[in-house]
Design a protein around this motif. Sequence first.
Motif, PDB file in Angstrom:
ATOM      1  N   TRP A 173       0.633   3.406  -7.126  1.00 19.30           N
ATOM      2  CA  TRP A 173      -0.601   4.190  -6.876  1.00 19.30           C
ATOM      3  C   TRP A 173      -0.325   5.397  -8.207  1.00 19.30           C
ATOM      4  O   TRP A 173      -1.503   5.869  -8.740  1.00 19.30           O
ATOM      5  CB  TRP A 173      -0.612   4.964  -5.814  1.00 19.30           C
ATOM      6  N   ASN A 174       0.827   5.582  -8.456  1.00 15.94           N
ATOM      7  CA  ASN A 174       0.857   6.666  -9.747  1.00 15.94           C
ATOM      8  C   ASN A 174       0.419   6.019 -10.865  1.00 15.94           C
ATOM      9  O   ASN A 174      -0.168   6.676 -11.654  1.00 15.94           O
ATOM     10  CB  ASN A 174       2.417   7.093  -9.902  1.00 15.94           C
ATOM     11  N   VAL A 221       1.660  12.768  -1.339  1.00 13.34           N
ATOM     12  CA  VAL A 221       1.609  12.684   0.162  1.00 13.34           C
ATOM     13  C   VAL A 221       3.033  11.518   0.008  1.00 13.34           C
ATOM     14  O   VAL A 221       3.803  11.953   1.121  1.00 13.34           O
ATOM     15  CB  VAL A 221       0.633  12.140   1.111  1.00 13.34           C
ATOM     16  N   LEU A 222       3.125  10.784  -0.648  1.00 12.22           N
ATOM     17  CA  LEU A 222       4.297   9.766  -0.617  1.00 12.22           C
ATOM     18  C   LEU A 222       5.522  10.421  -1.070  1.00 12.22           C
ATOM     19  O   LEU A 222       6.754  10.517  -0.595  1.00 12.22           O
ATOM     20  CB  LEU A 222       4.114   8.558  -1.187  1.00 12.22           C
ATOM     21  N   GLU A 279      -8.031  10.794  -6.718  1.00 10.62           N
ATOM     22  CA  GLU A 279      -7.545  10.146  -5.381  1.00 10.62           C
ATOM     23  C   GLU A 279      -6.457   9.447  -5.390  1.00 10.62           C
ATOM     24  O   GLU A 279      -5.561   9.625  -4.280  1.00 10.62           O
ATOM     25  CB  GLU A 279      -8.652   9.345  -4.908  1.00 10.62           C
ATOM     26  N   CYS A 280      -6.072   8.600  -6.229  1.00 12.20           N
ATOM     27  CA  CYS A 280      -4.754   7.915  -6.219  1.00 12.20           C
ATOM     28  C   CYS A 280      -3.580   8.735  -6.334  1.00 12.20           C
ATOM     29  O   CYS A 280      -2.546   8.623  -5.514  1.00 12.20           O
ATOM     30  CB  CYS A 280      -4.859   7.007  -7.655  1.00 12.20           C
ATOM     31  N   ALA A 330       4.406   3.947  -4.004  1.00  7.69           N
ATOM     32  CA  ALA A 330       4.001   5.379  -4.607  1.00  7.69           C
ATOM     33  C   ALA A 330       4.018   5.044  -6.295  1.00  7.69           C
ATOM     34  O   ALA A 330       3.083   5.489  -6.959  1.00  7.69           O
ATOM     35  CB  ALA A 330       5.240   6.487  -4.340  1.00  7.69           C
ATOM     36  N   PRO A 354       0.885  -1.094   0.136  1.00 11.48           N
ATOM     37  CA  PRO A 354      -0.163   0.038   0.075  1.00 11.48           C
ATOM     38  C   PRO A 354       0.817   1.299  -0.135  1.00 11.48           C
ATOM     39  O   PRO A 354       0.253   2.268  -0.320  1.00 11.48           O
ATOM     40  CB  PRO A 354      -0.737  -0.187   1.429  1.00 11.48           C
ATOM     41  N   GLN A 355       2.182   1.342   0.477  1.00 13.19           N
ATOM     42  CA  GLN A 355       3.023   2.372   0.381  1.00 13.19           C
ATOM     43  C   GLN A 355       3.746   2.506  -0.788  1.00 13.19           C
ATOM     44  O   GLN A 355       4.661   3.493  -0.897  1.00 13.19           O
ATOM     45  CB  GLN A 355       3.950   2.501   1.502  1.00 13.19           C
ATOM     46  N   GLN A 364      -3.395  11.902  -5.509  1.00 11.00           N
ATOM     47  CA  GLN A 364      -3.156  12.550  -4.183  1.00 11.00           C
ATOM     48  C   GLN A 364      -2.315  11.731  -3.156  1.00 11.00           C
ATOM     49  O   GLN A 364      -1.673  12.236  -2.374  1.00 11.00           O
ATOM     50  CB  GLN A 364      -4.627  12.943  -3.826  1.00 11.00           C
ATOM     51  N   ARG A 365      -2.876  10.513  -2.971  1.00 12.51           N
ATOM     52  CA  ARG A 365      -1.784   9.556  -2.493  1.00 12.51           C
ATOM     53  C   ARG A 365      -0.363   9.538  -2.583  1.00 12.51           C
ATOM     54  O   ARG A 365       0.390   9.693  -1.853  1.00 12.51           O
ATOM     55  CB  ARG A 365      -2.203   8.342  -2.556  1.00 12.51           C
ATOM     56  N   THR A 379       4.852  13.654 -10.113  1.00 17.09           N
ATOM     57  CA  THR A 379       3.626  13.625  -9.224  1.00 17.09           C
ATOM     58  C   THR A 379       2.624  15.002  -9.592  1.00 17.09           C
ATOM     59  O   THR A 379       1.621  14.599  -9.968  1.00 17.09           O
ATOM     60  CB  THR A 379       3.834  13.441  -7.900  1.00 17.09           C
TER      61      THR A 379
END
Length: 594
Positions: free
Chosen positions: A119-120, A144-145, A137-138, A116, A113-114, A140-141, A152
Amino acid sequence: MGNNHSPATPALTVSTALTQAYAHWHAGQAAHAEQLCLRVLETVPDQPGARHLLGLIAHAYGHQDMAIEHLRAACRSPLAPAMYHSNLAEMCRQRGWLGDAESAARRAVALEPQLAEGWNNLGIILQEAGQLAASLECLQRVAVLLPDSPETHNNLGNTCLLLGDTAQALLHYGRALALNPDHAQTLCNQSLALSNQGRHDEALSAIRRAIDIDPLTPLALQNLARIEQARAAKGAAGAGEVSATAADAHAASVQAHALRTQGHVDEARKLLERAVRDTPSDTSLRFDLAELLLLQGDFDAGWREYRFRYRMAHTAMQARHVQKPRWEGQPIAGQTLLIHDEQGFGDTFQFLRLVARARERSGARIILDVNADCHALAERSGGFDQIIRAGTIPPPFDVHCELMSLPMALGLRLGDLPIRTSYLHADPQRVEQWRKRLAHLPRPWVGLVWAGRPSHPNDAQRSLALADLAPLAQAGVSFIGLQKGAAADSAAAPPAGMTMLSLGHDLGSFDDTAALITLLDVLVSVDSSPAHLAGALGCPVWVLLPFAPDWRWLLGRNDSPWYPSMRLFRQPAPAQWGPVLTDVAAALSALAPR
């Protein structure tokens, strides 16, 4: 591991082989990495680490379907880490298989889950699939990372732009460019957002800068056309032609080559500059322009265009995909810079002079990676902290630079030359061995090289037959043949009146060639690696040049700023070697005993 290694090669475990394969890949040594992976698969079919790396290699060299096949095989293993699934997702996205891409990306973030990158990739896939809220939403995660990643913020800007929030998109593009002002893709995307707000002049400035930084930026030309049209529709000056057909580009290249061959260099430059403006993504045109600019001594523009030498269809497979950023000339004290050679031996000899300058400019620890044939000479040239042979896994490094990218990184200009002279040195022991070999010959000793590498694109214009050198024969001169390869065989029957000792077949290495050159009164050579070697050694060398020479010899001069010990003899018109040989013969007569 396996049964296909020689007795001298120790057996490898799968783990060791994979470690070495990935190390080779990170250093840009794709062939070595591939061979190790194939050895692993001989022992453990579908071993996931080997399949994954083979997929990365295939992807880097444009074999997309093969890459996906390898990655899918790797990801079938229950032990496949999240990154394997993430890479598969990106490859499927690039292939247009968004369903498969989304499944792989979701598997990646479920496993880690971490992650990056996972998620990107998922965010971009959802963006392209039109699922914009989920994409936002993805991404934006990811922010944060990785809050300081320009990529990003560029991706976030793209999703905001598609959602109709141009103001927010511009904020993200601005943040990306604050982190990296030269991020071409962001400039390209920013230009569209600015155009959407009617800020067409700013948009044009952004897209033109993007194209200037990287003409191959995806959709850059389409964006330029769209912005030009929008600007024209608003009442500004007409857009004019912003692109040309492939046929136009090819015609421009052919015409420019013909003009250059006939000596009309200024006209050829104007033609190529116009063609590059019309089709900035045509890297073959840009490379042709690079060589012409360098030929004219316009180094600022020339090195900038020369960076596209591995972006052409026929050179792409020669590119070295080092998995570290390229050094651009900035100070990097405390870091390690890997400098690796490329292209021909003459290029290596010519540009080794810049290694010490790179160490001085960067403040970095320098690892020099050179081919085995040049290793001994390079080792004695200095300017580095460690030297390795090409194909050897280098120690850890932070950035890299090709040897012939150093001029651009250093901002090398014509007035900076020669920088270093006599920077290569022969092995003293070999010098003495060759001195004894030549002791029976009367002076002067004149070395001859009459042909270059047959596969060179311009070899027909630069090389000669030994028989063509008959005008050089004169009493009292001892000619020594340094010619290697098939052309050396003609030395068995030299031109009438030419006393020749042919040593080409006895030269076991460039160390032998260097030692022999240091003993000569002069080397007479066509444009080939021995000429560069002599110049780098600081030894007298006369180079016979065709009317349309290689870019490094410039125009209209009989000396070389690269090599102070060199004298250039140029054809006065295409294919006219007679006047050149007459001039060389006259110069040789001044060396002959009276």
